[in-house]
Write a protein that holds these residues in place. Structure first.
Motif, PDB file in Angstrom:
ATOM      1  N   LEU A 134       0.833  -1.203   0.000  1.00  0.00           N
ATOM      2  CA  LEU A 134       0.000   0.000   0.000  1.00  0.00           C
ATOM      3  C   LEU A 134       0.866   1.251   0.000  1.00  0.00           C
ATOM      4  CD1 LEU A 134      -2.812   1.189   0.125  1.00  0.00           C
ATOM      5  CD2 LEU A 134      -2.761   0.985   2.595  1.00  0.00           C
ATOM      6  N   GLN A 135       1.862   1.258   0.866  1.00  0.00           N
ATOM      7  CA  GLN A 135       2.713   2.438   0.934  1.00  0.00           C
ATOM      8  C   GLN A 135       3.523   2.618  -0.337  1.00  0.00           C
ATOM      9  OE1 GLN A 135       4.728   1.697   4.645  1.00  0.00           O
ATOM     10  NE2 GLN A 135       3.217   2.873   5.764  1.00  0.00           N
ATOM     11  N   HIS A 136       3.938   1.503  -0.899  1.00  0.00           N
ATOM     12  CA  HIS A 136       4.674   1.551  -2.161  1.00  0.00           C
ATOM     13  C   HIS A 136       3.799   2.164  -3.244  1.00  0.00           C
ATOM     14  CE1 HIS A 136       7.148  -0.863  -5.347  1.00  0.00           C
ATOM     15  NE2 HIS A 136       7.378   0.419  -5.413  1.00  0.00           N
ATOM     16  N   ALA A 137       2.543   1.725  -3.273  1.00  0.00           N
ATOM     17  CA  ALA A 137       1.622   2.233  -4.277  1.00  0.00           C
ATOM     18  C   ALA A 137       1.419   3.737  -4.107  1.00  0.00           C
ATOM     19  CB  ALA A 137       0.292   1.512  -4.180  1.00  0.00           C
ATOM     20  N   LEU A 138       1.299   4.178  -2.858  1.00  0.00           N
ATOM     21  CA  LEU A 138       1.114   5.604  -2.616  1.00  0.00           C
ATOM     22  C   LEU A 138       2.331   6.399  -3.063  1.00  0.00           C
ATOM     23  CD1 LEU A 138      -0.658   5.446   0.853  1.00  0.00           C
ATOM     24  CD2 LEU A 138      -1.646   6.163  -1.316  1.00  0.00           C
ATOM     25  N   TYR A 139       3.497   5.802  -2.830  1.00  0.00           N
ATOM     26  CA  TYR A 139       4.726   6.454  -3.268  1.00  0.00           C
ATOM     27  C   TYR A 139       4.721   6.615  -4.782  1.00  0.00           C
ATOM     28  CZ  TYR A 139       9.724   6.909  -4.342  1.00  0.00           C
ATOM     29  OH  TYR A 139      10.938   7.311  -4.825  1.00  0.00           O
ATOM     30  N   LEU A 140       4.314   5.553  -5.471  1.00  0.00           N
ATOM     31  CA  LEU A 140       4.295   5.604  -6.933  1.00  0.00           C
ATOM     32  C   LEU A 140       3.277   6.628  -7.420  1.00  0.00           C
ATOM     33  CD1 LEU A 140       4.565   1.777  -7.571  1.00  0.00           C
ATOM     34  CD2 LEU A 140       6.268   3.479  -8.174  1.00  0.00           C
TER      35      LEU A 140
END
Lengths: 411, 590
Positions: A137-143
């Protein structure tokens, strides 16, 4: 009688204050912790490995605070060895800590880029099974932050179908969030395509294909979001997009149904409440209470003094008017999380420092809902009330009389 | 190997399947046809070793050793592991400049004696239930190339079919054979890479001092002490901390085929640096256990003699050379420079050895108290006097100014301590060779290690490579002061004139007061005779203790205790019934 626990506490330094909160009914002795720890390891001295890795963590955190990214990376290099800690408890906790700190460093470090971040995220996701969802989830938000929508969506899709790990409540929440953001991204794609469509002529050969594509996207989105909004929570941005979509397809009824079901958490609702209050109908009065609670569910409104003022006044009025059931209805779904969300010891101190008037209103509400023994109420009462003295006295009396915790009122 | 080839050539039968005469040997020692791979039931025959020259036996053994399943590696015993570590450490000491006799003679002999005393080898009735062990172990240990390489399991390990031959030659074993095979051990839930790891960790023999990794340093120190080398215990431990002497991951350098896992972890996987008091205690324990005779005398010309050590430490903390006269005087008055007091005698009734480094430093602390009182008051007034004098007499040898010294020393100390803490926080404990619980656990452990290495690689690109300094070369001195350095004052040549006054033939300290670090000593049989509660003492005293404790990497309480013991000797009368205020010290003018 009230704060005898304060006296029993050992020497508390400034940074220990946070941890010396009264948790539930217990007392907390920060200075006792070190002794307890040695009991757990049989009275043996702590290993140097534990001591140096703990110091390393402090150095990383200090470097982050000071924005010294290079230093932070240096210490992080050494901190990775906690993944091999012979203490199994620490070994299991390590990936999350490393992810939090490492992602922070990679977000800000000048030599870092999306590729480095993604490699790191992919590695950390797959250490053990507990962190996959959160990191995804956090990775996706970063992207998303870097405008890489396709990659973000792919990440979320992968995460959505993750089936390993324990079925804990936090996992459920994470899956919901993942679905929500995926839905949002789908909505965004749909919206873009809709715009494309609007530019095309109906006779254009591509029109049908695009229209079909758009419809497919909307179907996916609605599937996601309709399930989500049934779960308690504040889903405003998602609801808005969903409704817009429904409207576009002419599903006005569907849209209306959603809108009526969900009470938005928005400041305009305060005006709405005023209207409801003034109405003659009793069902409007009940809705008025619902609306107020709904507004304060919203994190953006927690410091809205008007909302609290209204709620304080209205609660008292409702309780005086013998409508305990209405209050209990609203409180039942909130009593598990409102105390920590609004009425924690931390908030008591912070609110009092920032805005005494707000703190008083909140205290009144807290007293009515949680009883005069609750920490928020007690804290405010303890403070110096030169200006608000009379008001506080009145408040105290009202709480005593009308609190829903009061046995006198339960009939 | 030669033998195999010889045997195969001799085997001239035709293969039952393909009729070829072309044979090889399987891992299990059975003949198989190399053209059709048909395996026979015929196995190698027992060879009479008298026919084969020694070199070929060695080749034979090496060949057979290779036959072991490379997963499980060699057979090895725990004390072989310790022997390997000791060899590594001795080698490292050699590289630090210690003479080779320490490794080849002293340490080797101590170790052999230990094995004898703990009945593990070199004696008539070794304790093992396996008939195989004494021969194997002893041969391994004695033929292991102690002198030049830490190679343990070299030429003469006993392969199965030579066993009967070898054992009949020796009269050592008396028990019936009860081999601990690796297979049976791995069937139990607890296991180890070593043959006796599990048994070793559970062993509790009364009167036997069991070997541990920290104890290897006790052996090292005993050897250094025997040779009267210029390395104190705190130096040794500091070299360990700085990775100049193998300790933390010493097992990493075991031969590849010596696999470590399971219980071996608890034995060889160390996750703390050695503690001074712990190693000191073990030194006495081991010395006593080995029944060692009185050690070579520590005389006035030895490095470990307080007169020399005091000079070293005075220089290291930038104090005036003139203070050495006073330290020598205190040594004389307390009898702490006497040969009998200093020399280690394990057989003596109350075996104890002097903590040479701590004691020397304690003497310096006492002298500082004599000169400056260290009551947070007098030292500063004396500094004012020194400052005034120095301003007026710029051409003379400057009077030692305590305040200036304190400022410079504090800054240097704080910087050093900060760097030390940072280096410790960055210390990498885990080695390339992960220790795992069992075979099941092995791939997980290796995967983790790979993960860590990858993450480290990724982050090393974010770190400026010039920032990471190389490993420091070992040095006896942690602080260095020279007269030529204009940035930092060097106080070696400064005069104590400002704090001493002449009275006839002798020199007295201007300060006439003294306070004792400990008023009352504890009489019970606990480890320590006094405690140290910081807040009861002046800030100057605390600073001095912190400084020296850091230098030696010991607890301040230990130094405080030693200071108290020095004072006890110096002011014997103070501890008698009548308590008088201490008088000014008289010092003979040198």
């Amino acid at each position: 009688m009230s704060d005898f626990s304060e006296e029993l506490k050992g020497p508390v330094t400034d940074d220990e204050v946070e941890t010396s909160v009264l948790t539930g009914a217990g007392m907390h002795f920060p200075w006792l912790q070190t002794y307890v720890e040695t009991v757990a390891i049989g009275g043996k001295r702590k290993k140097d490995f534990a001591q140096t890795t703990s110091a390393c963590l402090s150095f990383v955190q200090e470097a982050l605070l000071k924005h010294q990214w290079q230093q932070a990376a240096e210490y992080m290099y050494s901190y990775f060895q906690t993944l091999e800690d012979s203490d199994s408890y620490k070994r299991q906790a390590a990936p999350e800590i490393i992810w939090k700190l490492g992602s922070e460093i990679l977000f800000y470090h000048p030599k870092s880029n999306v590729e480095t971040f993604s490699t790191f995220a992919d590695r950390m996701k797959n250490i053990g099974v507990m962190n996959y969802l959160k990191i995804s989830l956090q990775h996706a938000l970063y992207l998303l932050h870097h405008g890489m929508l396709k990659d973000a969506k792919r990440n979320l899709s992968e995460a959505e179908t993750w089936r390993h790990g324990e079925n804990t409540s936090s996992r459920g929440i994470l899956i919901n969030l993942i679905q929500a953001y995926k839905g949002l991204l789908q909505y965004y794609t749909w919206s873009k395509k809709k715009m494309e469509l609007s530019k095309l002529d109906k006779d254009d050969y591509a029109y049908n294909a695009v229209a079909q594509d758009v419809f497919n996207h909307s179907w996916k989105t609605s599937a996601n979001i309709s399930a989500l909004i049934k779960i308690p929570g504040v889903w405003d941005p998602f609801v808005k997009s969903y409704v817009e979509m429904l409207e576009f397809y002419g599903d006005r009824d569907g849209a209306q149904e959603i809108l009526y079901q969900i009470v938005p958490s928005h400041k305009l609702m305060l005006e709405f409440h005023t209207l409801l209050r003034k109405s003659e109908k009793e069902e409007h009065h009940k809705l008025g209470l619902e609306v107020l609670f709904g507004v304060l569910d919203f994190a953006g409104c927690t410091k809205n003094i008007t909302a609290w003022k209204y709620l304080a006044k209205y609660l008292k009025k409702t309780l005086m008017g013998n409508h305990l059931a209405w209050v209990q209805d609203e409180w039942n779904s909130r009593k598990n999380w409102w105390p920590n969300f609004h009425f924690s010891y931390f908030w008591a101190k912070s609110d009092w420092k920032e805005d005494t008037a707000l703190a008083c209103e909140k205290a009144f509400v807290a007293g009515l809902l949680l009883g005069k023994g609750c920490r928020y109420f007690r804290y405010i009462l303890k403070q110096d009330h030169q200006i608000l003295g009379k008001k506080i006295k009145r408040m105290k009396r009202s709480v005593k009389k009308y609190s829903i915790v009061n046995p006198r009122l339960s009939y | 190997s030669v033998l195999e080839e010889f045997q195969i050539e001799e085997f001239k039968e035709r293969c039952s399947q393909c009729a070829a005469v072309s044979w090889g040997l399987t891992d299990e020692g059975k003949y198989y046809c190399t053209s059709c791979h048909n395996v026979t039931e015929r196995s190698q025959e027992v060879i009479n070793t008298d026919l084969i020259p020694n070199t070929q036996i060695k080749a034979l053994n090496r060949g057979l050793k290779k036959k072991n399943n490379s997963e499980k590696g060699w057979d090895w015993y725990v004390c072989e592991g310790f022997q390997n570590i000791l060899c590594q450490q001795a080698e490292a000491l050699k590289n630090l400049g210690i003479g080779p006799e320490l490794k080849n003679d002293v340490l080797h002999n101590f170790w052999k004696r230990y094995l004898q005393k703990s009945k593990q080898a070199y004696c008539k009735n070794p304790v093992y239930t396996t008939g195989r062990k004494p021969t194997v172990l002893e041969d391994n240990l004695s033929h292991s190339d102690w002198a030049s390489e830490p190679e343990l399991l070299s030429d003469v390990s006993c392969p199965p079919f030579l066993e009967s031959g070898a054992e009949s030659q020796s009269d050592i074993h008396t028990r019936k054979p009860f081999p601990i095979s690796k297979a049976s051990q791995s069937e139990t839930s607890v296991c180890s890479g070593s043959l006796d790891g599990v048994e070793y960790s559970q062993r509790k023999e009364k009167g036997i001092v069991k070997m541990t990794v920290p104890q290897t340093l006790a052996f090292c120190y005993l050897s250094l002490l025997w040779q009267r080398e210029a390395i104190t215990l705190s130096d040794l431990l500091r070299f360990v901390e700085e990775d100049h002497i193998p300790y933390i991951n010493a097992f990493q350098h075991f031969p590849e085929q010596m696999k470590l896992y399971g219980r071996d972890r608890g034995i060889f996987g160390i996750e703390s640096w050695p503690d001074y008091e712990d190693i000191y205690k073990k030194t006495i324990e081991v010395g006593t256990f080995l029944d060692l005779p009185r050690f070579p005398d520590i005389t006035e010309d030895c490095y470990l003699h307080p007169n020399i050590l005091c000079m070293k430490y005075l220089m290291e903390v930038n104090l005036p050379d003139e203070m050495h006269n006073l330290t020598c005087h205190v040594v004389k008055m307390t009898g702490m420079g006497e040969v009998d007091f200093l020399t280690f005698d394990p057989i003596a009734k109350m075996a104890k050895t002097v903590k040479y480094d701590v004691q020397a430093v304690a003497i310096i602390v006492v002298v500082l108290k004599l000169l400056f009182l260290l009551d947070d008051n007098l030292e500063w007034s004396l500094s004012n006097l020194a400052e005034k004098h120095n301003e007026k007499n710029k051409k003379d040898k400057p009077w030692f100014d305590f305040r200036k010294w304190y400022q410079i020393m504090k800054k240097a100390f704080d910087e050093k301590k900060q760097k030390w803490e940072e280096a410790r926080a960055k210390y990498l404990w885990k080695s390339e060779k992960p220790l795992y619980y069992s075979f099941v656990d092995k791939p997980v452990a290796y995967k983790k290690r790979e993960m860590v290495v990858n993450l480290q690689k990724q982050f090393s690109t974010l770190v400026d490579s010039t920032a990471t300094a190389g490993k420091k070369s070992p040095s006896s001195f942690q602080f260095n002061w020279t007269e030529e350095d204009t940035d930092r004052t060097c106080f070696h040549g400064h005069s104590l004139q400002g704090v001493l006054k002449e009275k006839g033939q002798s020199l007295l300290t201007k300060n006439s007061l003294y306070w004792l670090s400990t008023q009352k000593f504890c009489r019970c049989y606990c480890t320590h005779v006094t405690t140290y509660e910081e807040s009861n003492y002046s800030l100057s005293y605390q600073f001095i203790l912190n400084l020296f404790s850091f230098l030696l990497r010991i607890k301040t309480s230990l130094l405080h205790e030693e200071v108290s013991l020095v004072e006890k000797k110096l002011f014997e009368k103070k501890y008698s019934v009548t308590k008088k205020k201490s008088r000014s010290k008289k010092a003979r003018r040198h």
